[in-house]
Design a protein around this motif. Sequence first.
Motif, PDB file in Angstrom:
ATOM      1  N   ASP A  50      -6.670  -0.707  -3.547  1.00  0.00           N
ATOM      2  CA  ASP A  50      -5.702  -0.291  -3.244  1.00  0.00           C
ATOM      3  C   ASP A  50      -4.045   0.148  -3.441  1.00  0.00           C
ATOM      4  O   ASP A  50      -3.450   0.289  -3.082  1.00  0.00           O
ATOM      5  CB  ASP A  50      -5.348  -1.380  -1.340  1.00  0.00           C
ATOM      6  N   ASP A  51      -4.676  -0.452  -4.967  1.00  0.00           N
ATOM      7  CA  ASP A  51      -2.992   0.255  -5.904  1.00  0.00           C
ATOM      8  C   ASP A  51      -3.427   1.883  -6.107  1.00  0.00           C
ATOM      9  O   ASP A  51      -2.250   2.390  -6.675  1.00  0.00           O
ATOM     10  CB  ASP A  51      -3.594  -0.459  -7.170  1.00  0.00           C
ATOM     11  N   GLU A  52      -4.356   1.996  -5.413  1.00  0.00           N
ATOM     12  CA  GLU A  52      -4.769   3.878  -5.816  1.00  0.00           C
ATOM     13  C   GLU A  52      -3.615   4.363  -4.704  1.00  0.00           C
ATOM     14  O   GLU A  52      -4.223   5.754  -5.182  1.00  0.00           O
ATOM     15  CB  GLU A  52      -6.013   4.098  -6.179  1.00  0.00           C
ATOM     16  N   GLY A  53      -3.177   3.553  -3.586  1.00  0.00           N
ATOM     17  CA  GLY A  53      -2.753   5.053  -2.911  1.00  0.00           C
ATOM     18  C   GLY A  53      -3.706   4.284  -1.496  1.00  0.00           C
ATOM     19  O   GLY A  53      -5.073   4.376  -1.176  1.00  0.00           O
ATOM     20  N   ILE A  54      -3.780   5.775  -0.753  1.00  0.00           N
ATOM     21  CA  ILE A  54      -4.082   6.274   0.896  1.00  0.00           C
ATOM     22  C   ILE A  54      -5.376   7.017   0.354  1.00  0.00           C
ATOM     23  O   ILE A  54      -6.489   6.967   1.239  1.00  0.00           O
ATOM     24  CB  ILE A  54      -3.155   6.613   1.702  1.00  0.00           C
TER      25      ILE A  54
END
Length: 272
Positions: free
Chosen positions: A214-218
């Motif tokens: 989820d650190d990579e965004g949506i």
Amino acid sequence: MFISLYKLGYIGIDEEENCYIDNDVLISVDRVLSLEFYLPKNQKDPNKENQKDRYGGRNLVFHVNGIYRMDEQLREHLDNNKDFDKLFMDVVKAGLLRSEKYDSTSPLTIGERYSREEVCRLLNWELKISGQNIGGYFISDSTHDTCPIYITYDKADDISETIKYEDRFYNPNTMHCYSKDGRRLEKKEMKKMFAGVNEGKTKLKYYLFVKKSDDEGISYVFLGECFVIKNSMKQESRLIDGKEKPIVSYDVRLKEPVDLTLYYSFVGTKRN
């Protein structure tokens, strides 16, 4: 302002520009330009946010009998406000430049990143569905027999146990996946998702999207079209909060293997 459908070049554009286009694409374009794509699924529910209102609540373009007509209010703003006209054209030009990195012969480009809501539009769904409602996959009567599958490979430690699925790659071609929590093979959703798989006559088209965490965004990386492997669907259960909860596992195989650099970025193993 009137623009003929033929002048826009939609008819035969696939030959001229090598673009992916069919009737579903043309209908989807109409729904986006009219903002109908952004209407809530249940328009009678007053508690549902009408996202069309976010974009002004008016059609950007009207399409009648093969003719596209720009909304009069929008046209007046473009004619009378030079700053607005410049910003409007900057957006169009930026979009055209950005499109050059995508494969124009396909609705999705392997290796590029997409949000779940962008995929709704690119797969010609009738309505925009929120990412939260889509979750790890989504199928309905309005999704044109498509089933995008979304995998977050490394789950955060603090997320709910109900969504801490143990999806994993077996190899660059094959991935082990899970349904949403509480699903059973004999129920309607699973029957629809896997219709025809064991008979070799799959009803749906599956698209696999993966992100590392989820650190990579949506957004997720599109890995390509895939198919559910025959007889791979298994009824399982997990112990959550002291109770056995049903869940279904299944395996998918990609039509093309994942690029090895990308594959090892997901699995976290270095090549020798």
